[in-house]
Enzyme design. Structure first.
Site, PDB file in Angstrom:
ATOM      1  N   HIS A  43       0.844  -1.196   0.000  1.00 63.54           N
ATOM      2  CA  HIS A  43       0.000   0.000   0.000  1.00 63.54           C
ATOM      3  C   HIS A  43       0.882   1.249   0.000  1.00 63.54           C
ATOM      4  O   HIS A  43       2.075   1.190   0.317  1.00 63.54           O
ATOM      5  CB  HIS A  43      -0.927  -0.021   1.209  1.00 63.54           C
ATOM      6  CG  HIS A  43      -2.066  -1.005   1.038  1.00 63.54           C
ATOM      7  ND1 HIS A  43      -3.139  -1.050   1.884  1.00 63.54           N
ATOM      8  CD2 HIS A  43      -2.285  -1.958   0.100  1.00 63.54           C
ATOM      9  CE1 HIS A  43      -3.980  -1.985   1.490  1.00 63.54           C
ATOM     10  NE2 HIS A  43      -3.476  -2.561   0.399  1.00 63.54           N
ATOM     11  N   GLU A  45       1.111   3.839   1.908  1.00 62.46           N
ATOM     12  CA  GLU A  45       1.742   4.216   3.180  1.00 62.46           C
ATOM     13  C   GLU A  45       3.020   3.408   3.389  1.00 62.46           C
ATOM     14  O   GLU A  45       4.069   3.937   3.775  1.00 62.46           O
ATOM     15  CB  GLU A  45       0.786   3.923   4.353  1.00 62.46           C
ATOM     16  CG  GLU A  45      -0.524   4.678   4.326  1.00 62.46           C
ATOM     17  CD  GLU A  45      -1.633   3.925   3.596  1.00 62.46           C
ATOM     18  OE1 GLU A  45      -1.334   3.328   2.533  1.00 62.46           O
ATOM     19  OE2 GLU A  45      -2.769   3.961   4.061  1.00 62.46           O
ATOM     20  N   CYS A  80      -2.078  -1.213   7.129  1.00 62.16           N
ATOM     21  CA  CYS A  80      -1.265   0.010   7.120  1.00 62.16           C
ATOM     22  C   CYS A  80      -1.214   0.611   8.520  1.00 62.16           C
ATOM     23  O   CYS A  80      -0.215   1.227   8.901  1.00 62.16           O
ATOM     24  CB  CYS A  80      -1.845   1.023   6.137  1.00 62.16           C
ATOM     25  SG  CYS A  80      -1.676   0.480   4.440  1.00 62.16           S
ATOM     26  N   ALA A 149      -9.742  -4.859 -29.016  1.00 63.88           N
ATOM     27  CA  ALA A 149      -8.653  -4.728 -30.000  1.00 63.88           C
ATOM     28  C   ALA A 149      -9.330  -4.700 -31.364  1.00 63.88           C
ATOM     29  O   ALA A 149      -9.882  -5.706 -31.812  1.00 63.88           O
ATOM     30  CB  ALA A 149      -7.701  -5.914 -29.898  1.00 63.88           C
ATOM     31  N   ALA A 158     -12.595 -10.348 -39.198  1.00 61.33           N
ATOM     32  CA  ALA A 158     -12.898 -10.211 -40.629  1.00 61.33           C
ATOM     33  C   ALA A 158     -14.202 -10.938 -40.946  1.00 61.33           C
ATOM     34  O   ALA A 158     -14.795 -11.600 -40.084  1.00 61.33           O
ATOM     35  CB  ALA A 158     -11.741 -10.774 -41.449  1.00 61.33           C
ATOM     36  N   TRP A 165      -3.958 -11.780 -36.357  1.00 55.91           N
ATOM     37  CA  TRP A 165      -4.061 -10.791 -35.309  1.00 55.91           C
ATOM     38  C   TRP A 165      -4.385  -9.450 -35.950  1.00 55.91           C
ATOM     39  O   TRP A 165      -3.788  -9.095 -36.969  1.00 55.91           O
ATOM     40  CB  TRP A 165      -2.762 -10.663 -34.506  1.00 55.91           C
ATOM     41  CG  TRP A 165      -2.379 -11.953 -33.845  1.00 55.91           C
ATOM     42  CD1 TRP A 165      -1.369 -12.778 -34.190  1.00 55.91           C
ATOM     43  CD2 TRP A 165      -3.003 -12.562 -32.705  1.00 55.91           C
ATOM     44  NE1 TRP A 165      -1.296 -13.859 -33.342  1.00 55.91           N
ATOM     45  CE2 TRP A 165      -2.304 -13.747 -32.420  1.00 55.91           C
ATOM     46  CE3 TRP A 165      -4.089 -12.210 -31.894  1.00 55.91           C
ATOM     47  CZ2 TRP A 165      -2.662 -14.587 -31.363  1.00 55.91           C
ATOM     48  CZ3 TRP A 165      -4.422 -13.057 -30.854  1.00 55.91           C
ATOM     49  CH2 TRP A 165      -3.705 -14.225 -30.583  1.00 55.91           C
ATOM     50  N   THR A 273     -21.431  -8.623 -28.337  1.00 54.13           N
ATOM     51  CA  THR A 273     -22.704  -8.662 -27.606  1.00 54.13           C
ATOM     52  C   THR A 273     -22.474  -8.559 -26.105  1.00 54.13           C
ATOM     53  O   THR A 273     -23.222  -7.874 -25.393  1.00 54.13           O
ATOM     54  CB  THR A 273     -23.485  -9.947 -27.958  1.00 54.13           C
ATOM     55  OG1 THR A 273     -23.480 -10.090 -29.367  1.00 54.13           O
ATOM     56  CG2 THR A 273     -24.900  -9.873 -27.457  1.00 54.13           C
ATOM     57  N   ALA A 275     -19.861  -7.105 -24.761  1.00 53.58           N
ATOM     58  CA  ALA A 275     -19.435  -5.713 -24.547  1.00 53.58           C
ATOM     59  C   ALA A 275     -20.662  -4.812 -24.466  1.00 53.58           C
ATOM     60  O   ALA A 275     -20.790  -3.981 -23.558  1.00 53.58           O
ATOM     61  CB  ALA A 275     -18.504  -5.266 -25.669  1.00 53.58           C
ATOM     62  N   ALA A 277     -23.674  -5.650 -23.703  1.00 53.83           N
ATOM     63  CA  ALA A 277     -24.473  -5.968 -22.509  1.00 53.83           C
ATOM     64  C   ALA A 277     -23.938  -5.219 -21.289  1.00 53.83           C
ATOM     65  O   ALA A 277     -24.694  -4.596 -20.530  1.00 53.83           O
ATOM     66  CB  ALA A 277     -24.460  -7.474 -22.258  1.00 53.83           C
TER      67      ALA A 277
END
Ligand SMILES: Nc1nc(O)c(N)c(N[C@@H]2O[C@H](COP(=O)(O)O)[C@@H](O)[C@H]2O)n1
Length: 404
Positions: A43, A45, A80, A149, A158, A165, A273, A275, A277
């Site tokens: 963390h 701190e 912490c 991507a 495609a 890729w 789909t 994404a 949703a």
């Protein structure tokens, strides 16, 4: 506190908030700063106190300034509060309380042990910086990152469904680094069937990275016994590449299930789909979008139908320079372009950083956008983002076509 806020902005978004800390001398000079680098790492701190210890600083008359209340629990790391007591720091100033049931309580524990604790300095800025993290905590769900991507013309495959890729090696490397940082990766049934992905986090040679996320497929259809995603990744880490079938089309249900499995940060990798949703339910906190200089002309879009009929209802996003290696919301990555975005619905965190708070030498006080007056977790601004915060997606993830 401004130094601590700037340090916080060097962290990464996800399961944990971005947090910064500074050790001040008795005269208020900044001696050391520290920040949190993501779940599982020290963390802020502890990071600042480590810097002080390494420099041999006498902490007896210092003040520790931190953007979030010191935690008081043992999670992936220790409390912490204990580290501060052990270091012997007599004064602590923090900006905003830790609202989580698990971690809160550090301030009270320190006061009980005689530490002079003050709260509320630049609280609004500190809350703004983590607005989406606070919102996810309030909604009791994992933090959600959507990664896309895509080609220049917004396609993830495609016409024949091939997608390997679209983006180059450097962008794919960032994607795998992101995978190894999250607790779970989630894809829909369409992606499962078209790509048969392994959903592992790999290095440039294709070897598995040390930390592997839980692999989740959200589909109401069966997941074939020989699907790659079911094949084990043997790792002794938290989620160690286990597989889970989320038998639902409802993102809220999927997230609730993942939370029950200990997931605090989920990476949604498509397809279109799924994404759509998550976007339609206003459940995307962070968007990583790699865009390749490639045109496909046909093929699956990166995001399915969001039900947006007119430009004023568009889902708008803004740059977030926090949590990316180069502090730039839009940056070249190899031949590709990376966008690091947050919803522009009124969650104010990155607005404050648009003014440059994440960059060294930036103005000390982050500037706020006029829309940032509300505390974390505001309702979506009408017409400025995906619709119903509790809406259920109407699209079926099983209709999804390919995604990388
Ligand atoms: N005070 C404080 N400083 C930081 O740097 C932090 N990252 C946090 N996070 C809080 O602690 C929880 C995570 O704990 P572990 O990293 O799992 O040990 C997180 O949920 C925050 O409440 N706090």
């Amino acid at each position: 506190m401004r130094s601590a806020l700037r340090a916080a902005a060097r962290g990464v978004r996800g399961a944990n908030p971005v947090v910064g800390a500074a050790v001040l001398s008795a005269s208020g000079e900044v001696l050391h700063v520290g920040h949190h680098r993501g779940a599982g790492t020290p963390h802020a701190e502890v990071d600042a106190l480590r810097a002080a210890r390494e420099a041999g600083t006498d902490l007896r008359d210092t003040t520790l300034v931190v953007t979030l209340e010191p935690c008081h629990h043992t999670g992936r790391t220790g409390p912490c509060s204990g580290a501060i007591l052990e270091a012997g720091v007599p004064r602590v100033v923090y900006a905003v309380g830790d609202g989580t049931d698990t971690a809160r309580g550090g301030a009270a524990a320190l006061m009980e042990r005689g530490v002079d604790v003050r709260a509320g300095l630049l609280a609004e800025d500190a809350r703004d910086l983590n607005a989406r993290w606070f919102r996810a905590q309030e909604q009791q769900r994992p933090f959600v990152t959507l990664k896309i991507a895509q080609s220049l013309d917004g396609r993830v495959a495609a016409a024949d469904g091939t997608s390997r890729w679209i983006t180059g090696e450097a962008a794919r490397g960032e994607g795998h680094a992101l995978r190894s940082r999250v607790d779970a990766i989630l894809v829909g049934g369409g992606t499962l069937r078209s790509d048969d992905p392994s959903l592992t986090a790999r290095d440039a040679t294709g070897g598995p990275l040390t930390r592997q996320p839980l692999r989740a497929v959200m589909t109401t259809r069966p997941v074939p016994a020989d699907a790659r995603v079911r094949r084990g990744v043997v790792r002794a880490e938290e989620h160690d590449g286990r597989f889970v079938h989320l038998d639902t089309h409802d993102p809220h249900e999927a997230l609730a299930r993942l939370r029950g499995l200990g997931v605090s940060h989920v990476l949604v990798e498509g397809g279109p789909t799924v994404a759509a949703a998550f976007l339609s339910c206003d459940l995307v906190d962070e968007l990583w979008l790699h865009q390749a200089p490639v045109l496909l002309g046909a093929g699956a879009p990166s995001v399915g139908d969001l039900g947006i009929g007119t430009i004023t209802a568009a889902s708008r996003w803004r740059g977030d320079p926090v949590g990316v290696p180069d502090d730039r919301a839009v940056a070249p990555v190899g031949e590709d372009l990376r966008w690091h975005l947050r919803p522009a619905r009124g969650t104010p965190d990155a607005d404050s950083l648009d003014a440059g708070a994440s960059r060294p030498g930036a103005p000390a006080t982050p500037q706020r956008h006029p829309a940032s007056r509300t505390p974390a977790g505001p309702a979506p601004t009408p017409g400025s983002g995906p619709a119903d915060a509790r809406g259920t997606a109407t699209n079926s993830p099983d209709d999804t076509s390919s995604a990388p």
